[in-house]
Design a protein around this motif. Structure first.
Motif, PDB file in Angstrom:
ATOM      1  N   PRO A  92     -16.679 -15.079  -5.639  1.00 23.44           N
ATOM      2  CA  PRO A  92     -18.502 -14.410  -6.234  1.00 23.44           C
ATOM      3  C   PRO A  92     -19.546 -14.412  -4.753  1.00 23.44           C
ATOM      4  N   HIS A  93     -19.051 -13.744  -3.605  1.00 24.00           N
ATOM      5  CA  HIS A  93     -19.735 -14.061  -2.718  1.00 24.00           C
ATOM      6  C   HIS A  93     -19.636 -12.880  -2.286  1.00 24.00           C
ATOM      7  N   VAL A  94     -21.072 -12.377  -2.614  1.00 24.23           N
ATOM      8  CA  VAL A  94     -21.236 -10.588  -2.050  1.00 24.23           C
ATOM      9  C   VAL A  94     -20.719 -10.008  -0.581  1.00 24.23           C
ATOM     10  N   HIS A  95     -19.922  -9.060  -1.278  1.00 20.09           N
ATOM     11  CA  HIS A  95     -19.386  -8.564   0.430  1.00 20.09           C
ATOM     12  C   HIS A  95     -19.612  -7.012  -0.492  1.00 20.09           C
ATOM     13  N   VAL A  96     -19.775  -6.353   1.368  1.00 21.23           N
ATOM     14  CA  VAL A  96     -19.275  -4.675   1.384  1.00 21.23           C
ATOM     15  C   VAL A  96     -17.549  -4.216   2.010  1.00 21.23           C
ATOM     16  N   HIS A  97     -17.068  -4.362   1.409  1.00 29.03           N
ATOM     17  CA  HIS A  97     -15.966  -4.119   1.383  1.00 29.03           C
ATOM     18  C   HIS A  97     -15.254  -2.046   2.715  1.00 29.03           C
ATOM     19  N   LEU A  98     -15.597  -2.306   4.145  1.00 29.63           N
ATOM     20  CA  LEU A  98     -15.310  -1.238   4.932  1.00 29.63           C
ATOM     21  C   LEU A  98     -14.582  -0.609   5.259  1.00 29.63           C
ATOM     22  N   ILE A  99     -13.876   0.062   4.676  1.00 31.85           N
ATOM     23  CA  ILE A  99     -12.333   0.746   4.998  1.00 31.85           C
ATOM     24  C   ILE A  99     -11.638   1.897   5.693  1.00 31.85           C
ATOM     25  N   PRO A 100     -11.502   2.020   7.136  1.00 34.18           N
ATOM     26  CA  PRO A 100     -11.292   3.190   8.051  1.00 34.18           C
ATOM     27  C   PRO A 100     -10.141   3.752   7.100  1.00 34.18           C
ATOM     28  N   ILE A 101     -10.297   4.677   6.909  1.00 27.10           N
ATOM     29  CA  ILE A 101      -9.648   5.651   5.504  1.00 27.10           C
ATOM     30  C   ILE A 101      -8.962   7.093   6.002  1.00 27.10           C
ATOM     31  N   ASN A 102      -7.511   7.688   5.585  1.00 26.31           N
ATOM     32  CA  ASN A 102      -7.150   8.598   6.000  1.00 26.31           C
ATOM     33  C   ASN A 102      -6.693   8.932   4.486  1.00 26.31           C
ATOM     34  N   ILE A 103      -6.840   8.074   3.562  1.00 24.13           N
ATOM     35  CA  ILE A 103      -5.618   9.488   2.331  1.00 24.13           C
ATOM     36  C   ILE A 103      -6.609   8.413   1.270  1.00 24.13           C
ATOM     37  N   MET A 104      -6.808   9.389   0.203  1.00 23.45           N
ATOM     38  CA  MET A 104      -7.483   8.683  -1.540  1.00 23.45           C
ATOM     39  C   MET A 104      -7.133   7.110  -1.769  1.00 23.45           C
ATOM     40  N   ASP A 105      -5.537   7.118  -1.113  1.00 22.64           N
ATOM     41  CA  ASP A 105      -4.932   5.316  -1.914  1.00 22.64           C
ATOM     42  C   ASP A 105      -5.484   4.222  -1.043  1.00 22.64           C
ATOM     43  N   ASP A 106      -5.792   4.625   0.608  1.00 22.12           N
ATOM     44  CA  ASP A 106      -6.194   3.932   1.255  1.00 22.12           C
ATOM     45  C   ASP A 106      -7.688   2.936   0.307  1.00 22.12           C
ATOM     46  N   MET A 107      -8.546   3.803   0.085  1.00 21.37           N
ATOM     47  CA  MET A 107      -9.445   3.294  -1.613  1.00 21.37           C
ATOM     48  C   MET A 107      -8.579   2.483  -1.712  1.00 21.37           C
ATOM     49  N   ARG A 108      -7.321   1.839  -3.081  1.00 18.60           N
ATOM     50  CA  ARG A 108      -7.495   1.385  -3.571  1.00 18.60           C
ATOM     51  C   ARG A 108      -6.804  -0.255  -3.327  1.00 18.60           C
ATOM     52  N   PHE A 109      -7.032  -0.978  -4.318  1.00 19.45           N
ATOM     53  CA  PHE A 109      -7.066  -2.039  -3.913  1.00 19.45           C
ATOM     54  C   PHE A 109      -5.636  -2.360  -3.884  1.00 19.45           C
ATOM     55  N   THR A 110      -4.053  -1.473  -4.419  1.00 12.46           N
ATOM     56  CA  THR A 110      -3.243  -2.047  -3.944  1.00 12.46           C
ATOM     57  C   THR A 110      -2.171  -1.526  -3.311  1.00 12.46           C
ATOM     58  N   LYS A 111      -2.917  -0.987  -2.553  1.00 11.17           N
ATOM     59  CA  LYS A 111      -2.175  -0.700  -1.096  1.00 11.17           C
ATOM     60  C   LYS A 111      -2.507  -1.644  -0.457  1.00 11.17           C
ATOM     61  N   LYS A 112      -1.874  -2.370   0.276  1.00 12.29           N
ATOM     62  CA  LYS A 112      -1.679  -2.762   1.139  1.00 12.29           C
ATOM     63  C   LYS A 112      -1.417  -3.174   2.980  1.00 12.29           C
ATOM     64  N   GLU A 113      -1.556  -3.853   3.530  1.00  9.31           N
ATOM     65  CA  GLU A 113      -0.993  -3.024   4.997  1.00  9.31           C
ATOM     66  C   GLU A 113      -0.852  -5.054   5.235  1.00  9.31           C
ATOM     67  N   LYS A 114      -0.117  -4.805   6.155  1.00  6.50           N
ATOM     68  CA  LYS A 114       0.882  -6.096   7.583  1.00  6.50           C
ATOM     69  C   LYS A 114       0.357  -5.810   8.098  1.00  6.50           C
ATOM     70  N   LEU A 115      -0.003  -6.814   8.490  1.00  3.00           N
ATOM     71  CA  LEU A 115      -0.811  -7.257  10.416  1.00  3.00           C
ATOM     72  C   LEU A 115      -0.777  -8.675  10.801  1.00  3.00           C
ATOM     73  N   SER A 116      -0.191  -8.858  12.093  1.00  2.75           N
ATOM     74  CA  SER A 116       0.409  -9.874  12.543  1.00  2.75           C
ATOM     75  C   SER A 116      -0.669 -10.537  13.161  1.00  2.75           C
ATOM     76  N   HIS A 117      -1.041 -11.745  13.244  1.00  2.42           N
ATOM     77  CA  HIS A 117      -2.110 -12.757  13.866  1.00  2.42           C
ATOM     78  C   HIS A 117      -2.559 -11.822  15.141  1.00  2.42           C
ATOM     79  N   GLU A 118      -1.417 -11.478  15.901  1.00  5.90           N
ATOM     80  CA  GLU A 118      -2.415 -10.597  17.388  1.00  5.90           C
ATOM     81  C   GLU A 118      -2.715  -9.308  16.802  1.00  5.90           C
ATOM     82  N   GLU A 119      -2.549  -8.721  16.253  1.00  3.80           N
ATOM     83  CA  GLU A 119      -2.662  -7.629  16.077  1.00  3.80           C
ATOM     84  C   GLU A 119      -4.167  -7.715  14.945  1.00  3.80           C
ATOM     85  N   PHE A 120      -4.138  -9.066  13.918  1.00  3.67           N
ATOM     86  CA  PHE A 120      -5.900  -9.079  13.671  1.00  3.67           C
ATOM     87  C   PHE A 120      -6.761  -9.462  14.779  1.00  3.67           C
ATOM     88  N   VAL A 121      -6.310 -10.603  15.556  1.00  5.63           N
ATOM     89  CA  VAL A 121      -6.850 -10.512  16.579  1.00  5.63           C
ATOM     90  C   VAL A 121      -7.702  -9.490  17.155  1.00  5.63           C
TER      91      VAL A 121
END
Ligand code: AMP
Length: 129
Positions: free
Chosen positions: A90-119
């Motif tokens: 409950p704190h305003v946030h804009v999602h900006l999502i690099p997309i290639n397919i329509m499913d990238d905008m679906r919040f049911t599709k998730k990507e796993k990244l390691s800590h090093e990848e996030f950094v």
């Protein structure tokens, strides 16, 4: 009680920070739909986006524009999608999502990244901001 995003702004909870100024803060979504999924928030704690005063709303959009430009330079994608939901935090946030397919905008599709990848990703986007 402070929202989890206020705790991030205050440095009480860690985040993969992209950019900030006096009014806005941007960081990687911890549970991304796609690589580079980024959130942009006002430091002012308001629940719903259309409850923001008009100046803060316009400032949030202008800051999001700059973050989206940095994302386009940093993450290969067809385009950057934008979404506002807010059912979870409950704190305003804009999602900006690099997309290639329509499913990238679906919040049911998730990507796993390691800590090093996030950094590495946050550093790259921040560098292009
Ligand atoms: P929503 O409120 O439905 O727009 O979704 C909230 C978003 O915040 C989700 O995409 C979560 O993965 C994301 N999120 C929740 N907690 C954190 C956190 N500590 N750091 C980064 N992103 C988060």
């Amino acid at each position: 009680m402070a929202t989890i995003f206020t705790k991030i702004i205050n440095g009480d909870i860690p985040s993969y920070k992209i950019a900030e100024d006096d009014e806005f803060y941007s960081f990687l979504d911890i549970n991304p739909n796609a690589k580079g999924h980024t959130l942009v928030i006002p430091k002012k704690e308001v629940n719903k986006i259309f409850d923001l005063d008009e100046e803060t709303y316009n400032g949030l959009m202008a800051f999001s524009y700059r973050v989206a430009k940095a994302l386009e330079k940093s993450v290969p994608c067809k385009r950057v999608g934008m979404s506002v939901v807010g059912l979870e935090v409950p704190h305003v946030h804009v999602h900006l999502i690099p997309i290639n397919i329509m499913d990238d905008m679906r919040f049911t599709k998730k990507e796993k990244l390691s800590h090093e990848e996030f950094v590495a990703l946050a550093e790259k986007i921040a560098g292009n901001f």
